[in-house]
Design a protein around this motif. Structure first.
Motif, PDB file in Angstrom:
ATOM      1  N   PRO A  63       0.826  -1.225   0.000  1.00  0.00           N
ATOM      2  CA  PRO A  63       0.000   0.000   0.000  1.00  0.00           C
ATOM      3  C   PRO A  63       0.854   1.267   0.000  1.00  0.00           C
ATOM      4  O   PRO A  63       0.457   2.291  -0.551  1.00  0.00           O
ATOM      5  CB  PRO A  63      -0.811  -0.130   1.293  1.00  0.00           C
ATOM      6  N   ALA A  64       2.053   1.194   0.603  1.00  0.00           N
ATOM      7  CA  ALA A  64       2.918   2.385   0.645  1.00  0.00           C
ATOM      8  C   ALA A  64       3.313   2.848  -0.750  1.00  0.00           C
ATOM      9  O   ALA A  64       3.672   4.021  -0.933  1.00  0.00           O
ATOM     10  CB  ALA A  64       4.158   2.095   1.479  1.00  0.00           C
ATOM     11  N   ALA A  65       3.258   1.955  -1.752  1.00  0.00           N
ATOM     12  CA  ALA A  65       3.568   2.394  -3.124  1.00  0.00           C
ATOM     13  C   ALA A  65       2.551   3.446  -3.554  1.00  0.00           C
ATOM     14  O   ALA A  65       2.896   4.447  -4.191  1.00  0.00           O
ATOM     15  CB  ALA A  65       3.556   1.206  -4.079  1.00  0.00           C
ATOM     16  N   VAL A  66       1.293   3.244  -3.170  1.00  0.00           N
ATOM     17  CA  VAL A  66       0.238   4.202  -3.547  1.00  0.00           C
ATOM     18  C   VAL A  66       0.466   5.526  -2.818  1.00  0.00           C
ATOM     19  O   VAL A  66       0.276   6.604  -3.386  1.00  0.00           O
ATOM     20  CB  VAL A  66      -1.162   3.602  -3.249  1.00  0.00           C
ATOM     21  N   VAL A  67       0.914   5.431  -1.556  1.00  0.00           N
ATOM     22  CA  VAL A  67       1.278   6.649  -0.804  1.00  0.00           C
ATOM     23  C   VAL A  67       2.356   7.409  -1.580  1.00  0.00           C
ATOM     24  O   VAL A  67       2.274   8.634  -1.768  1.00  0.00           O
ATOM     25  CB  VAL A  67       1.795   6.277   0.609  1.00  0.00           C
ATOM     26  N   ALA A  68       3.349   6.664  -2.063  1.00  0.00           N
ATOM     27  CA  ALA A  68       4.473   7.304  -2.764  1.00  0.00           C
ATOM     28  C   ALA A  68       4.019   7.920  -4.095  1.00  0.00           C
ATOM     29  O   ALA A  68       4.449   9.018  -4.454  1.00  0.00           O
ATOM     30  CB  ALA A  68       5.582   6.284  -2.996  1.00  0.00           C
ATOM     31  N   PHE A  69       3.139   7.227  -4.815  1.00  0.00           N
ATOM     32  CA  PHE A  69       2.670   7.780  -6.099  1.00  0.00           C
ATOM     33  C   PHE A  69       1.959   9.118  -5.857  1.00  0.00           C
ATOM     34  O   PHE A  69       2.201  10.101  -6.542  1.00  0.00           O
ATOM     35  CB  PHE A  69       1.687   6.833  -6.797  1.00  0.00           C
TER      36      PHE A  69
END
Ligand code: AMP
Length: 510
Positions: A63-69
Motif C-alpha cells: 500500500p505504501a507504493a500508492v502513498v508514494a505515487f
C-alpha cells in the motif's frame, strides 16, 4: 483535509473522494484508509517537495507504493514504478534514463540496487509496507503550477536496442484517460478493484485510478499469491471485488479453477480487459460463469496512456470464433488505419493497415529520444503515434479490430516484449556470436520464448547447461517474464534466400 495544490487536478480529485475511514488499499500487506493515505502522502510530499526530478518507487503491491505515487504527484514530480521482477541492472538504467533524484523503497532493495543508488548520491527513503513510520510534516506549498504537460509517471517498455524505453505520461493524458474510465465505463461510487498487474505495467493505472477516483479500494493481489493457486483462490473466494482489471491471460489462468465463477465473486459487476487480444472463447466462458457481469475489451499501448478504444462485449458477439473488436476511439481521440508507408494516409474501411493514434492521451515521446520509434509529426504539425499494430475498421459498423504486428513485438501472458531486446542481451553472453529468439505458441497464443545461438567457448557444451547459464546471465538484465525457456546452440543460424534469419526454419527445429 489539507489541500496541497490549488486547482481541480487529479490529486485533488483523488483526495476529495474517499471517506477518511474507508479503505483505499487492501492487500496481503494490510489495509490503508483514505485518511491514512492523505496524511502519509502529504508527509512524504513534504520530503519530496524540494526536488523536481522523477521519483523512483521500488516495490510490489505494498500500500505504501500508492502513498508514494500520490506524494510524487502532490509534489509535482513524476513517479517511476520499479517492480522487483525487474533486475537491479534494469532498474539502474531506469534511474539513469529518468535522472530520478529520489527513490522511495517500499520493500527491501537488493544489495545491487542499494549500491546503484548510493553511487548516484541518492539517499533512499525507506517506507514499511503501510508507510506507518512516516513523520507527519506540514503540508508544503507547492509553487509550481499545475501543468497538463508535465509527466505524471514514467513507465518502461521493452526496447529493440536492448535498453528499456521510458514513456513519460503527462498529467493531461492521465486526466483524459481517467475521465473516460470513470464516465464511459459507468463506474459507481466505491468500486473495489482487482489490482494484480505490477505497477510498472501501465495496465495497473486503470485499476489504481478506477479505485481512487470513485472513493473505492484497490484489492491488491501479489505475484507471490498468484504463484500459489491455493493462496490466490483463498484470497479471491468471497472477495468484495466489483471491477476486475487484468489482462485476458490472468483471467484465463483464473478460469482454470472450476470454482472461479459468480459464487466466488458475488459482487462483481464488470471485467475490464486490456493489454492483449481477448479471445471469443474466453469471453464466452467468463460470461457464462458470471451471468449479468459486463465485459469490456479495451485497447491501447503505454505510449497513449493505457487505452484509447474500447467497447462492451455482449455474449452474442462472443458466440462465434470471429476475433472480437476493440471498439471505437474514446471521445477526443483520433484512431485511424494508415497505409504502412504513410501514417497520414488512411486506408479504406475493411482494408488492413497500421493503427495510428493522435490526441490528448499521447505520451511525451520516449525519454532521451522523443522522436524515436512510433512518435511522428504529421504534415501540419500534429503529433501521432504509430502503434505497429495491424488493424482494420469494419465497414458495416465502424468498429475497430486489432490483429498482428508489423514488427517482432510479442505479448507473452500480457507482458510486452521486443524479441530484439532478448537477442541483444543474448549476444552479450560470453561466447555467443549471434542469437535469434522465437515466441512459441500454445493453443494459438504465445506461451514462452525459445532461443537459438551460435558461438563457442566458454559456452557450456550441452544445451541444458547452456540454457541454465544463459538464463542466469540474462536475468541480470531482463524481467523474469522475458527469459527464454530454452537456449540451443546451432553451428549457424539458417538464412532465407535474401540473407535474413529464417525464423520458420528455426521454428521447425522446435
Ligand atoms: P502495452 O504497452 O504493454 O499496453 O502493450 C500494447 C500492445 O498490446 C498494443 O500495441 C497491442 O499490440 C496489444 N494490445 C493491447 N490491448 C489489446 C487488445 N484489446 N486487443 C489486442 N491487442 C491489444
Amino acid at each position: 483535509m489539507t489541500t496541497l495544490v490549488e486547482g481541480a487536478d487529479l490529486v485533488t480529485r483523488v483526495a476529495a473522494r474517499g471517506r477518511p475511514g474507508a479503505d483505499a488499499v487492501v492487500g496481503p500487506h494490510g489495509r490503508l484508509t483514505y485518511g491514512e493515505l492523505r496524511l502519509r502522502s502529504a508527509a512524504l510530499a513534504t520530503r519530496l517537495a524540494g526536488g523536481t526530478s522523477p521519483v523512483l518507487v521500488y516495490g510490489h503491491k505494498e500500500p505504501a507504493a500508492v502513498v508514494a505515487f500520490l506524494a510524487a504527484l502532490r509534489s509535482r514530480r513524476a513517479y517511476v514504478p520499479a517492480d522487483p521482477s525487474s533486475p537491479p541492472a534494469r532498474i539502474e538504467r531506469m534511474i539513469d534514463a529518468t535522472a530520478a533524484g529520489d527513490a522511495v523503497l517500499v520493500r527491501e532493495a537488493p544489495p545491487a540496487l542499494s549500491v546503484a543508488l548510493s553511487e548516484r548520491g541518492i539517499a533512499p527513503i525507506r517506507l514499511d509496507p503501510l508507510a506507518e513510520a512516516l513523520p507527519i510534516g506540514d503540508a508544503p506549498r507547492i509553487a509550481r503550477p499545475s501543468d497538463a504537460m508535465s509527466p505524471a509517471y514514467v513507465v518502461f517498455t521493452s526496447g529493440t536496442t536492448g535498453d528499456p524505453k521510458g514513456v513519460p505520461v503527462p498529467i493531461g493524458a492521465l486526466d483524459h484517460f481517467t475521465a473516460w474510465l470513470t464516465h464511459a465505463v459507468g463506474l459507481a461510487d466505491d468500486e473495489i478493484v482487482l489490482d494484480q498487474a505490477p505497477f510498472s505495467f501501465d495496465l495497473s493505472v486503470m485499476g489504481l485510478y478506477a479505485a481512487l477516483l470513485t472513493g473505492g479500494a484497490l484489492f491488491s493481489v501479489t505475484a507471490e499469491e498468484t504463484g500459489d493457486p491455493r493462496v490466490l483462490f483463498a484470497r479471491l473466494d468471497g472477495a468484495p471485488i466489483t471491477t476486475w482489471v487484468s489482462t485476458p491471460s490472468f483471467a484465463r489462468f483464473c478460469a482454470s479453477e472450476p470454482r472461479f465463477r459468480r459464487a466466488m465473486l458475488p459482487r462483481l459487476r464488470r471485467f475490464l480487459f486490456c493489454g492483449e487480444a481477448l479471445a471469443p472463447r474466453l469471453a464466452r466462458e467468463l460470461l457464462s460463469r458470471f451471468p449479468e457481469v459486463e465485459m469490456w475489451n479495451t485497447y491501447g499501448p503505454t505510449e497513449t496512456t493505457v487505452a484509447v478504444t474500447g467497447m462492451r462485449i455482449e455474449a452474442s458477439r462472443a458466440a462465434g470464433e470471429r476475433p472480437l473488436p476493440i471498439g471505437r476511439p474514446f471521445p477526443g481521440i483520433d484512431v485511424w488505419i494508415a497505409d504502412g508507408a504513410d501514417p497520414a494516409t488512411e486506408v479504406p474501411a475493411g482494408h488492413d493497415g497500421e493503427i495510428v493514434i493522435a490526441g490528448p492521451q499521447l505520451a511525451l515521446g520516449y525519454l532521451g529520444t522523443p522522436a524515436r520509434g512510433g512518435f511522428v509529426t504529421l504534415p501540419g504539425g500534429r503529433r501521432a503515434y504509430r502503434t505497429g499494430d495491424v488493424g482494420h475498421v469494419d465497414p458495416t459498423d465502424g468498429l475497430l479490430y486489432c490483429g498482428g504486428r508489423l514488427d517482432r513485438q510479442v505479448k507473452l501472458h500480457g507482458y510486452r516484449i521486443e524479441l530484439e531486446e532478448v537477442e541483444v542481451q543474448l549476444r552479450r553472453v560470453p561466447g555467443v556470436d549471434d542469437a535469434a529468439v522465437l515466441a512459441v505458441e500454445r493453443d494459438g497464443r504465445p506461451d514462452h520464448l525459445a532461443a537459438f545461438v551460435t558461438g563457442g567457448a566458454p559456452l557450456p557444451p550441452s544445451d541444458l547447461a547452456l540454457t541454465r547459464a544463459a538464463r542466469a546471465l540474462l536475468a541480470e538484465h531482463l524481467a523474469a517474464y522475458a527469459l527464454p525457456r530454452s537456449v540451443r546452440r546451432l553451428p549457424s543460424l539458417p538464412l532465407t534466400t535474401n540473407g535474413k534469419v529464417d525464423r520458420s526454419a528455426l521454428r521447425a527445429l522446435l
